[in-house]
Design a protein around this motif. Sequence first.
Motif, short mmCIF file in Angstrom:
data_model
loop_
_atom_site.label_atom_id
_atom_site.label_comp_id
_atom_site.label_asym_id
_atom_site.label_seq_id
_atom_site.Cartn_x
_atom_site.Cartn_y
_atom_site.Cartn_z
N LYS A 17 55.12 26.33 67.90
CA LYS A 17 55.93 27.53 67.64
C LYS A 17 55.24 28.81 68.07
N GLY A 18 53.96 28.71 68.49
CA GLY A 18 53.28 29.90 68.99
C GLY A 18 51.98 30.28 68.30
N SER A 19 51.58 29.55 67.25
CA SER A 19 50.31 29.86 66.60
C SER A 19 49.14 29.57 67.54
N CYS A 20 48.10 30.38 67.42
CA CYS A 20 46.89 30.19 68.22
C CYS A 20 46.27 28.83 67.88
N PRO A 21 45.90 28.03 68.89
CA PRO A 21 45.36 26.68 68.63
C PRO A 21 43.89 26.67 68.21
N LEU A 22 43.55 27.52 67.24
CA LEU A 22 42.19 27.60 66.72
C LEU A 22 41.97 26.43 65.76
N LYS A 23 40.89 25.68 65.97
CA LYS A 23 40.64 24.52 65.11
C LYS A 23 39.18 24.51 64.66
N LEU A 24 38.98 24.04 63.43
CA LEU A 24 37.62 23.96 62.90
C LEU A 24 36.83 22.89 63.64
N ASP A 25 35.63 23.27 64.08
CA ASP A 25 34.74 22.31 64.73
C ASP A 25 33.71 21.78 63.73
N HIS A 26 33.00 22.70 63.05
CA HIS A 26 32.03 22.29 62.04
C HIS A 26 31.65 23.50 61.21
N ILE A 27 30.91 23.26 60.12
CA ILE A 27 30.38 24.36 59.31
C ILE A 27 28.86 24.28 59.32
N GLU A 28 28.22 25.42 59.04
CA GLU A 28 26.76 25.47 59.02
C GLU A 28 26.26 26.29 57.84
N PHE A 29 25.12 25.86 57.30
CA PHE A 29 24.36 26.62 56.31
C PHE A 29 23.09 27.14 56.98
N GLY A 30 22.51 28.18 56.41
CA GLY A 30 21.26 28.70 56.95
C GLY A 30 20.53 29.53 55.91
N ASP A 31 19.48 30.23 56.35
CA ASP A 31 18.72 31.04 55.40
C ASP A 31 19.51 32.25 54.91
N TYR A 32 20.69 32.46 55.49
CA TYR A 32 21.60 33.54 55.08
C TYR A 32 22.58 33.08 54.00
N SER A 33 22.55 31.81 53.62
CA SER A 33 23.66 31.22 52.86
C SER A 33 23.70 31.58 51.38
N TYR A 34 22.57 31.95 50.78
CA TYR A 34 22.57 32.19 49.33
C TYR A 34 21.92 33.52 48.97
N GLN A 35 22.67 34.31 48.22
CA GLN A 35 22.17 35.57 47.70
C GLN A 35 22.44 35.61 46.19
N GLU A 36 21.40 35.87 45.43
CA GLU A 36 21.59 35.98 43.99
C GLU A 36 22.30 37.29 43.66
N ILE A 37 23.26 37.23 42.76
CA ILE A 37 23.94 38.42 42.25
C ILE A 37 23.31 38.74 40.90
N THR A 38 22.65 39.88 40.82
CA THR A 38 21.76 40.15 39.68
C THR A 38 22.35 41.08 38.63
N SER A 39 23.59 41.51 38.80
CA SER A 39 24.19 42.39 37.80
C SER A 39 25.70 42.36 37.93
N LYS A 40 26.37 42.82 36.88
CA LYS A 40 27.82 42.93 36.90
C LYS A 40 28.25 43.89 38.00
N GLU A 41 27.50 44.98 38.16
CA GLU A 41 27.84 45.98 39.18
C GLU A 41 27.77 45.38 40.58
N LYS A 42 26.76 44.54 40.81
CA LYS A 42 26.63 43.90 42.12
C LYS A 42 27.77 42.92 42.36
N LEU A 43 28.18 42.20 41.32
CA LEU A 43 29.31 41.28 41.44
C LEU A 43 30.56 42.04 41.85
N LEU A 44 30.83 43.16 41.20
CA LEU A 44 32.03 43.93 41.51
C LEU A 44 31.95 44.53 42.91
N GLU A 45 30.75 44.87 43.34
CA GLU A 45 30.56 45.38 44.70
C GLU A 45 30.87 44.30 45.73
N VAL A 46 30.39 43.09 45.48
CA VAL A 46 30.64 41.97 46.40
C VAL A 46 32.14 41.66 46.46
#
Length: 217
Positions: A17-46
């Motif tokens: 029908k015209g949708s772009c044929p974008l398809k998932l190939d794979h996912i990756e994790f890295g040293d960027y994958s986890y950040q601790e949220i250390t306060s309520k204010e930081k959670l709301l900012e995220v």
Amino acid sequence: MESMRDINRVMEREIAKGSCPLKLDHIEFGDYSYQEITSKEKLLEVLSYLLRIGDFKQYAGKTILNNVYMDLRGKKPVFKRTKTAMERNNIFATIRRYAKKLKPQYNGDVYLETVRCYFDIPQENLEKYRYTYQGNETYAFLMSDKYIMALYTHCLVARKEAAMQDMQVEGLKEKEYGMVKLKNVGEVLFQALLLDNVKVDGNKIYTELYAIYHYIK
């Protein structure tokens, strides 16, 4: 839940029908994958950043309509696209109330997870989706609601499958590696797939799948 075969059939119909044929190939994790949220204010900012509201409303471009966000219907998570800032503000208020009920201590029990989702698209289709936004070259992939939700399902399934694999990820601490496997993850506070921020790295196209976890020690 529909089978992946049914979901793939939906995607093929939407491509016709015209949708772009974008398809998932794979996912990756890295040293960027986890950040601790250390306060309520930081959670709301995220949350504000992911939802493109408040101090981050300038990021709400035309392609924000492609983003998929977690909301709550009662206690049940639902995933949807939004059309207005009001809808995203309502999600923000709902998730803020949900976080308050969980009573996080912000002492190592709340984390933001970032997973890169790499997509494949025929090269001959890629150029017609290129455009410039705020001086930066990016891509806007035209996809129907059904197609985007099916693509999101593929990303979620790939994330769940990663938890069952013996995946080695450089740069992660033991606790973070445990989160890859979803060990001691109590509640998912929020999830989002940001298709308004598609990046191109050489011949690779990717965006981020985000999750905020309440971690049980």
